[in-house]
Design an enzyme around this catalytic site. Structure first.
Site, PDB file in Angstrom:
ATOM      1  NE  ARG A 166      -3.532  -2.212   2.855  1.00 11.70           N
ATOM      2  CZ  ARG A 166      -3.234  -3.382   3.415  1.00 11.70           C
ATOM      3  NH1 ARG A 166      -1.999  -3.584   3.894  1.00 11.70           N
ATOM      4  NH2 ARG A 166      -4.152  -4.326   3.527  1.00 11.70           N
TER       5      ARG A 166
ATOM      6  CE  LYS B  93      -5.937  -0.737   5.857  1.00 15.95           C
ATOM      7  NZ  LYS B  93      -6.917  -0.946   4.768  1.00 15.95           N
TER       8      LYS B  93
ATOM      9  CG  HIS C 177      -5.391   1.100  -3.953  1.00 15.39           C
ATOM     10  ND1 HIS C 177      -4.743   0.677  -2.808  1.00 15.39           N
ATOM     11  CD2 HIS C 177      -6.407   0.217  -4.144  1.00 15.39           C
ATOM     12  CE1 HIS C 177      -5.354  -0.397  -2.323  1.00 15.39           C
ATOM     13  NE2 HIS C 177      -6.362  -0.694  -3.117  1.00 15.39           N
TER      14      HIS C 177
ATOM     15  NE  ARG D 123      -2.997  -3.087  -1.579  1.00 16.82           N
ATOM     16  CZ  ARG D 123      -2.578  -3.986  -0.688  1.00 16.82           C
ATOM     17  NH1 ARG D 123      -1.300  -4.307  -0.643  1.00 16.82           N
ATOM     18  NH2 ARG D 123      -3.415  -4.564   0.143  1.00 16.82           N
TER      19      ARG D 123
ATOM     20  CG  HIS E 224      -6.255  -8.275   0.796  1.00 21.39           C
ATOM     21  ND1 HIS E 224      -6.374  -8.461  -0.565  1.00 21.39           N
ATOM     22  CD2 HIS E 224      -6.088  -6.941   0.976  1.00 21.39           C
ATOM     23  CE1 HIS E 224      -6.284  -7.299  -1.178  1.00 21.39           C
ATOM     24  NE2 HIS E 224      -6.103  -6.363  -0.265  1.00 21.39           N
TER      25      HIS E 224
END
Length: 285
Positions: free
Chosen positions: A143, A165, A230, A233, A256
């Site tokens: 990212r 995250k 993005h 990616r 993810h």
């Protein structure tokens, strides 16, 4: 009920308290920034009026008429999160139902050829840093917010430890990329810290990179709607999946938690699907 509604005011101070709570929950800085932005839009839409269910529904209708469904749902998620935080659960509204798309929009996805043209345009402009930023994101699938983890130390070791995250994962740097980054660091006379920094020595952020990439569009002959970090990616994901066909492994690489998210990244365009069907050769007469 009216007296209760008057007590429900959305103020900058309340948005600030909610943002602080999100940071304590260790939400990504970009997520906190997005929520603050969306709630500020709601604050402006209310214009000082009380925060009622009718007002929130009105805002939802306004968003639906002016934004894409996915954008509407992210804004509603910000509002619903604030309502949970305040205990105003009766104000929550349902997200829009979005029909699952079988194919990606070819007009919005960056192709490999366009990616190469962007790099060439950056080099022609003498912007070596931007050329390497684009290649680093696309060659690793990270990212844009994770670019700060690409440091002089990781260039030497060949592996970056990404912490984002609430998850930690290892990202390997291709040897060709490492050689380019080592040479760049030598010209910058730096041996430690993030590879890509501003003139003030701070890590590049999303806005810096987005602005510089947009400036390449005309020279590269690439539609501005395709040019944002993005999409690099997404391009990494599509090429990786084409070669490996391993969705679970790709999900791990991208960081993810849900393979369904990864599946969205690997969707082909309808044009590619039609071409594949033609190659099947099942029309005989």
């Amino acid at each position: 009920m009216k007296k209760k509604d008057k007590l429900r005011e959305l103020t900058p101070a309340l948005i600030g308290r909610y943002a602080a709570a999100l940071r304590e929950q260790e939400k990504a800085p970009a997520t906190v920034q997005k929520y603050v932005h969306d709630l500020t839009l709601l604050y402006g839409h209310l214009g000082g009026a009380a925060l009622t269910k009718a007002a929130v529904i009105g805002w939802k209708e306004y968003l639906t008429a002016n934004y894409a469904a996915a954008s509407v749902n992210t804004m509603l998620a910000a509002a619903n999160g604030l309502f949970d935080f305040c205990g105003w659960t009766d104000l929550k509204v349902k997200p829009l139902k979005i029909q699952k798309s079988l194919f990606c929009n070819a007009d919005k996805e960056l192709t490999r050829e366009e990616y190469i043209r962007l790099i060439r345009a950056a080099e022609q402009d003498g912007n070596q840093r931007l050329s390497l930023v684009i290649q680093t994101i696309c060659a690793t699938g990270i990212r844009v917010s994770e670019l700060r983890f690409i440091t002089a130390e990781t260039v030497q070791s060949g592996r970056a430890e990404i912490n984002n995250k609430g998850k930690r994962r290892s990202v390997f740097l291709p040897d060709k990329l490492r050689r380019l980054l080592k040479k760049y660091l030598q010209t910058q006379k730096r041996t430690a810290g993030p590879v890509f920094i501003t003139k003030m020595g701070k890590p590049l952020d999303r806005s810096n990179i987005w602005r510089d990439m947009k400036a390449l569009c005309e020279r590269a002959g690439v539609a501005p709607g395709k040019v944002f970090p993005h999409n690099l990616r997404h391009l990494f994901a599509r090429i990786y999946y084409t070669l490996e066909k391993d969705l679970s492994r790709l999900a791990d690489i991208l960081g993810h938690s849900n393979v369904n998210t990864t599946r969205i990244y690997t969707m082909e365009s309808g044009v590619v699907h039609a071409r594949q069907m033609e190659r099947m050769g099942l029309i005989i007469t």
